[in-house]
Design an enzyme around this catalytic site. Structure first.
Site, PDB file in Angstrom:
ATOM      1  N   CYS B  35       0.821  -1.215   0.000  1.00 39.22           N
ATOM      2  CA  CYS B  35       0.000   0.000   0.000  1.00 39.22           C
ATOM      3  C   CYS B  35       0.846   1.253   0.000  1.00 39.22           C
ATOM      4  O   CYS B  35       0.337   2.347  -0.220  1.00 39.22           O
ATOM      5  CB  CYS B  35      -0.915   0.028   1.214  1.00 39.22           C
ATOM      6  N   CYS B 105      -3.197   9.588   5.833  1.00 38.87           N
ATOM      7  CA  CYS B 105      -2.092   9.378   6.766  1.00 38.87           C
ATOM      8  C   CYS B 105      -2.575   9.546   8.208  1.00 38.87           C
ATOM      9  O   CYS B 105      -2.165   8.809   9.099  1.00 38.87           O
ATOM     10  CB  CYS B 105      -0.944  10.344   6.485  1.00 38.87           C
TER      11      CYS B 105
END
Lengths: 408, 279
Positions: B35, B105
């Site tokens: 990922c 994030c």
């Protein structure tokens, strides 16, 4: 950032280059002093027209073609679009295009969106590449059919620098009566090109990749190749591309091509040696670093190295602190969430694709700059790996395995 | 280049609490190499239910590292119950904001924290149980719905920015839109069944194609002494063979594309392509 230095070590020349001082000097009079329109009847404009013709001649000399086979565009992307859209309009009954999986978005995205542009469904064969980025000519030959309107294959890859055998590929297309386009944006000025001895129908180049300014491109159209304009307007370029010429940029590009011809040897000796020293130095100093792309079938200025278990954006931003400019094929820098299509097409494992880093040099780089990168990058990678949850694990399992194989 | 705040840059260049807590009693691992980002959070919760220590190891870009660093700074010394209430927005806010494309994030930070708390408490997180919507990044419908509700998302693009779902091949965009509609409308709408045939089997296609050929196309071609025969249907590719005067006609390719293909697209399926088979 508090630690940012003023120093700039520019190793991102496949992204764009510095305008050469000689090029700038050549251009400057054509902004505010000799600002006439080259199409004008008066001598004030006419003298500019002669200067444009002179530039065209210099560009033709570098490409080994006739000046009247060149038309000026705004950029490499416009040249690519013009060539491909011209070919499919010239052969409306042919609904097949052959290209590769590693093309620049200027070609790749255009081919993928042809249906919405033309209202016709086109079959696009995107040829795969080997793990070193080279192409299998047998697969290429098999892909060519009676339905193929045009082949569009880049001369050299922007991310890896890998060079395709364009001369052979163009000849194979020509044998079957298929038009051949090459995006040579990265190749012009770095490798010798002689179009008069080749079967290429269209070639795209971009000024800012060879020390001319941004905003100028060229499309080579072989004499006799059917052509349908992309930008329609005035009679400029004999009606093949409307719009007033970007005079200063054209004159600059002419000078840049002249310089590139004169410095081609330096590019392939001194710059190549710098590149090799950087590449070998990094691979020797940093464990688990892999070269992406063929070692020799490659541009002299480009190296693309993956540092496993670290992410490219983090590498670039740490390099940036030291004023070192490079680029990466990682997801976070590709503008999407996946690593670059070139890395994926080459089958670079995920452990390495996210950490791929490209250094692309120019004649303006020095030995000392190579030393500077070699002095800083190994520590950056070591620090990021110390922070990576995968690094310790990978080292552990590798020690247990004992065979020296690379986990991934 | 991303526009990172000075705080993001600061936490990226000088990350706090890197490493692994010794004698950790809560571990949260999220993301993967594939990922492009991953975070391993280790925490030690003391007898008063306070997070005594927290450390991280992160593989990822500047904002992933900064979000991890920020997270550990936020939760150290915090009662576990309070930590459990931290949202991804809190993490982003701590850093003075994140570029919208990088919000995932902060979501990764929140997820790692939840996973660490769950592991401390010995419970299983429900999020992983859902149906995987985005195969590229392994995101479930529960995660997507939660992000839509919590972060007040309005478009598929926003879902991608926050969860990465839909950021790969893009196949799941329709499904993401459905989830978006579902959550935004508060409840599942009354289902109105769609009667239009969406997918046809090859046999259905062949039957319809034959009908159109017989009814319209053959009569037209026969007027000029030509004829057409259906050879095969492979997916959406219809392979035909031209007969009679069509064989020698120079315009036969145009006929095939401009007439036959057009008719079949209008009357059978708009994704069909017609090709001439070589006998």
């Amino acid at each position: 950032m508090s630690v940012t230095t003023d120093r700039v070590v520019y190793m991102d020349n496949n992204a764009t280059t510095r305008v050469a001082p000689e090029v700038l000097a050549e251009m400057l009079p054509y902004f505010s002093d000799f600002y006439g329109n080259p199409s004008s009847m008066h001598n004030f404009g006419g003298q500019v027209g002669r200067k444009v013709a002179e530039a065209r001649g210099k560009i033709a000399a570098l490409l080994g073609c006739s000046p009247d086979e060149l038309l000026f565009t705004s950029c490499g992307t416009e040249s690519d679009s013009t060539a491909i859209l011209s070919a499919i309009q010239s052969f409306p009954e042919k609904r097949h295009i052959v290209t590769t999986r590693v093309e620049h978005p200027a070609v790749k995205n255009l081919c993928e969106r042809l249906e919405s542009l033309t209202g016709h469904r086109h079959k696009v064969t995107q040829l795969p590449v080997e793990c070193d980025g080279t192409i299998d000519l047998c697969k290429y030959e098999e892909a060519l059919t009676d339905e193929t309107a045009i082949v569009s294959v880049m001369w050299a890859n922007n991310e890896t620098g890998v060079i395709f055998p364009i001369e052979r590929m163009a000849a194979l297309a020509k044998e079957r009566g298929i038009l051949f386009h090459t995006d040579a944006v990265q190749a012009v000025g770095k490798v010798p090109i002689n179009l008069s001895a080749m079967k290429v129908d269209f070639l795209s180049l971009s000024g800012h990749k060879l020390h001319a300014p941004k905003g100028i491109g060229v499309l080579y159209v072989r004499k006799g190749t059917p052509f349908i304009p992309f930008l329609i307007g005035g009679h400029q370029e004999h009606g093949r591309r409307g719009g007033t010429e970007n005079v200063a940029a054209i004159i600059g590009l002419g000078k840049a091509c002249e310089l590139a011809g004169a410095k081609m040897n330096e590019e392939n000796t001194r710059v190549k040696a710098l590149r090799d020293r950087l590449e070998e130095g990094l691979i020797a100093a940093i464990p688990h670093s892999l070269l992406n792309g063929h070692k020799t079938e490659r541009l002299p200025n480009t190296t693309n190295i993956s540092f496993e278990y670290v992410e490219g954006e983090a590498i670039l931003l740490h390099l940036d602190r030291f004023g070192i400019c490079a680029s990466s094929g990682s997801a976070c820098t590709s503008g999407s969430l996946e690593p670059s299509h070139v890395m994926r097409a080459m089958g670079v494992p995920f452990t390495a694709a996210h950490g791929s880093t490209r250094f692309s040099l120019s004649i303006y780089n020095s030995e000392e700059e190579i030393d500077y990168v070699l002095a800083h990058l190994p520590k950056i990678i070591a620090d990021l790996r110390a922070m990576s949850p995968f690094w310790a694990e990978a080292m552990k399992s590798q020690a247990g395995c004992g065979c020296g194989c690379k986990k991934g | 280049m991303w526009e990172y705040t000075d705080l993001v840059k600061e936490h990226f260049l000088n990350p706090r609490n890197v490493g692994e807590v010794e004698n950790a009693n809560g571990i949260g691992e999220v993301g993967s190499l594939a990922c492009g980002d991953a975070l391993k959070l280790t925490i030690r919760v003391d007898e008063n239910q306070i997070i005594a220590d927290a450390k991280f190891k992160t593989f990822g870009c500047a904002s992933a590292i900064a979000s991890s660093s920020a997270l550990t700074e936020m939760i150290k010394g915090m009662p576990l119950d309070d930590a459990a209430k931290i949202t991804n927005e809190d993490i982003a806010e701590f850093l003075g904001g994140l570029p919208k494309e990088k919000m995932h994030c902060s979501v990764m930070g929140r997820e790692a924290l939840e996973a660490a708390i769950a592991s401390y408490r010995g419970v299983k997180l429900p999020m992983a149980e859902g149906e995987v919507v985005c195969e590229c990044f392994g995101v479930t419908d529960l995660e997507v719905k939660r992000a839509i509700a919590e972060s007040n998302l309005h478009t598929v693009e926003e879902i991608t920015n926050f969860t990465k779902a839909g950021g790969g091949c893009g196949k799941c965009h329709d499904r993401l839109q459905e989830l978006l509609d579902e959550v935004r409308q508060g409840a599942v709408q009354l289902a109105i069944p769609d009667q239009r045939p969406k997918r046809m089997t090859t046999i259905q296609k062949i039957k319809l194609i034959e009908e159109v050929l017989e009814r319209e196309i053959r009569p037209a071609l026969r007027k000029d002494g030509g004829d057409i025969e259906l050879i095969d249907v492979d997916g959406d590719t219809v392979i035909v063979s031209l007969r009679g005067s069509c064989v020698s006609c120079k315009k036969s390719q145009t006929t095939l594309k401009e007439y036959v293909e057009k008719k079949l697209r209008e009357q059978v399926l708009d994704t069909l392509t017609v090709e001439e088979g070589r006998a």
